[in-house]
Scaffold this motif. Sequence first.
Motif, PDB file in Angstrom:
ATOM      1  N   UNK A 111       3.150   5.069  -0.067  1.00 11.06           N
ATOM      2  CA  UNK A 111       1.915   5.867  -0.190  1.00 11.06           C
ATOM      3  C   UNK A 111       0.845   5.072  -0.941  1.00 11.06           C
ATOM      4  N   UNK A 112       1.262   4.384  -1.999  1.00  9.23           N
ATOM      5  CA  UNK A 112       0.298   3.575  -2.750  1.00  9.23           C
ATOM      6  C   UNK A 112      -0.253   2.464  -1.858  1.00  9.23           C
ATOM      7  N   UNK A 113       0.628   1.826  -1.132  1.00 13.91           N
ATOM      8  CA  UNK A 113       0.183   0.732  -0.259  1.00 13.91           C
ATOM      9  C   UNK A 113      -0.816   1.197   0.782  1.00 13.91           C
ATOM     10  N   UNK A 114      -0.502   2.361   1.379  1.00 10.60           N
ATOM     11  CA  UNK A 114      -1.369   2.822   2.464  1.00 10.60           C
ATOM     12  C   UNK A 114      -2.709   3.321   1.948  1.00 10.60           C
ATOM     13  N   UNK A 115      -2.689   3.992   0.816  1.00 13.78           N
ATOM     14  CA  UNK A 115      -3.920   4.618   0.324  1.00 13.78           C
ATOM     15  C   UNK A 115      -4.734   3.724  -0.603  1.00 13.78           C
ATOM     16  N   UNK A 116      -4.077   2.764  -1.209  1.00 10.81           N
ATOM     17  CA  UNK A 116      -4.754   1.908  -2.186  1.00 10.81           C
ATOM     18  C   UNK A 116      -4.474   0.437  -1.857  1.00 10.81           C
ATOM     19  N   UNK A 117      -5.009  -0.055  -0.758  1.00 13.75           N
ATOM     20  CA  UNK A 117      -4.755  -1.453  -0.400  1.00 13.75           C
ATOM     21  C   UNK A 117      -5.318  -2.407  -1.453  1.00 13.75           C
ATOM     22  N   UNK A 124     -12.952   0.627  -7.714  1.00 11.99           N
ATOM     23  CA  UNK A 124     -13.275   1.910  -7.095  1.00 11.99           C
ATOM     24  C   UNK A 124     -12.368   2.998  -7.638  1.00 11.99           C
ATOM     25  N   UNK A 125     -12.519   3.354  -8.921  1.00  8.46           N
ATOM     26  CA  UNK A 125     -11.630   4.365  -9.496  1.00  8.46           C
ATOM     27  C   UNK A 125     -11.725   5.689  -8.740  1.00  8.46           C
ATOM     28  N   UNK A 126     -10.558   6.290  -8.503  1.00  9.18           N
ATOM     29  CA  UNK A 126     -10.481   7.534  -7.744  1.00  9.18           C
ATOM     30  C   UNK A 126     -10.188   8.680  -8.711  1.00  9.18           C
ATOM     31  N   UNK A 173      -0.350  -4.316 -10.079  1.00  9.56           N
ATOM     32  CA  UNK A 173      -1.271  -4.270 -11.227  1.00  9.56           C
ATOM     33  C   UNK A 173      -2.713  -4.328 -10.725  1.00  9.56           C
ATOM     34  N   UNK A 174      -2.949  -5.150  -9.708  1.00  6.55           N
ATOM     35  CA  UNK A 174      -4.302  -5.246  -9.145  1.00  6.55           C
ATOM     36  C   UNK A 174      -4.727  -3.914  -8.527  1.00  6.55           C
ATOM     37  N   UNK A 175      -3.829  -3.281  -7.784  1.00  2.00           N
ATOM     38  CA  UNK A 175      -4.174  -1.981  -7.162  1.00  2.00           C
ATOM     39  C   UNK A 175      -4.514  -0.951  -8.233  1.00  2.00           C
ATOM     40  N   UNK A 176      -3.699  -0.882  -9.282  1.00  2.84           N
ATOM     41  CA  UNK A 176      -3.964   0.121 -10.323  1.00  2.84           C
ATOM     42  C   UNK A 176      -5.284  -0.189 -11.037  1.00  2.84           C
ATOM     43  N   UNK A 177      -5.555  -1.450 -11.235  1.00  3.68           N
ATOM     44  CA  UNK A 177      -6.809  -1.845 -11.894  1.00  3.68           C
ATOM     45  C   UNK A 177      -8.009  -1.435 -11.046  1.00  3.68           C
ATOM     46  N   UNK A 178      -7.864  -1.530  -9.743  1.00  4.37           N
ATOM     47  CA  UNK A 178      -8.965  -1.182  -8.849  1.00  4.37           C
ATOM     48  C   UNK A 178      -9.175   0.330  -8.754  1.00  4.37           C
ATOM     49  N   UNK A 179      -8.062   1.079  -8.629  1.00  2.00           N
ATOM     50  CA  UNK A 179      -8.193   2.492  -8.239  1.00  2.00           C
ATOM     51  C   UNK A 179      -7.980   3.501  -9.363  1.00  2.00           C
ATOM     52  N   UNK A 180      -7.399   3.068 -10.498  1.00  2.00           N
ATOM     53  CA  UNK A 180      -7.089   4.044 -11.565  1.00  2.00           C
ATOM     54  C   UNK A 180      -7.714   3.573 -12.875  1.00  2.00           C
ATOM     55  N   UNK A 181      -8.654   4.335 -13.371  1.00  2.00           N
ATOM     56  CA  UNK A 181      -9.301   3.962 -14.625  1.00  2.00           C
ATOM     57  C   UNK A 181      -8.475   4.352 -15.835  1.00  2.00           C
ATOM     58  N   UNK A 182      -7.777   5.491 -15.733  1.00  2.00           N
ATOM     59  CA  UNK A 182      -7.077   6.010 -16.906  1.00  2.00           C
ATOM     60  C   UNK A 182      -5.606   6.252 -16.565  1.00  2.00           C
ATOM     61  N   UNK A 183      -4.768   5.298 -16.926  1.00  2.00           N
ATOM     62  CA  UNK A 183      -3.345   5.414 -16.572  1.00  2.00           C
ATOM     63  C   UNK A 183      -2.634   6.503 -17.369  1.00  2.00           C
ATOM     64  N   UNK A 184      -3.239   6.954 -18.464  1.00  2.00           N
ATOM     65  CA  UNK A 184      -2.579   8.025 -19.237  1.00  2.00           C
ATOM     66  C   UNK A 184      -2.457   9.304 -18.397  1.00  2.00           C
TER      67      UNK A 184
END
Length: 220
Positions: A111-117, A124-126, A173-184
Amino acid sequence: MATERYRLVIGNKNWSSWSLRPWLAMKRLAVPFEEINIRLRRPDSKEQLLKYCPSGLVPTLLKGDLAIWDSFAILDYLAEQCRDVELWPRDPAARAIARSVSAEMHSGFQALRENCPMELLAHSPQSTLPPAVELDIHRIITIWRDCRTRFGSGGPFLFGQFSAADAMYAPVASRLRTYVDDLTRYGDDGSARAYVEAIFAISEIAEWTEGARAEMAGAD
Ligand SMILES: N[C@@H](CCC(=O)N[C@@H](CS)C(=O)NCC(=O)O)C(=O)O
């Protein structure tokens, strides 16, 4: 290590998450290699890929007549060839867990791969993500926290020193950096954010990022 020249066939540095894995490992291991860059998402991409890659996919490592495709297989091959450097942790328990989390990454997180390439250069934080992606992120954060807690005392990486597991998770790590601003929001106690920062503090990641910028600018 044998003296034959290695050639690593990779895709665009902004997008090719699979290519980043062996490239990063080879750079960290200081294994000399020539890059063969295939531009993906072009009409002739498949034709170019099939010149070098038996599966028609990057990455592929070439050494003489030998072609090794698939990022995990390449990492394992490198670990066998470069025995003076530990690409997998030396401790058997740590090594087993490193392989488990790497295999989980290799075969999972669809799901992460498909939605957050991977879009290395993008930010682009979602504000919301599909539930299946959220589940993937929760699991990734748990894996990272567990590895850091149990095995990470010797350095900033999952098993302390850089290992194949970090090569596998660098694109995540790159995907999370791109799409998620707040990992908490996904249960991070700070360790996942610190891990993403550790990955992006690697000088070779800066080199890869420069390459991505040059490709995107059409300057290569
Ligand atoms: N499981 C393979 C996956 C390789 C893969 O999907 N590569 C993508 C690029 S990141 C590719 O070559 N795509 C080109 C295409 O589909 O034509 C690996 O780990 O190496």
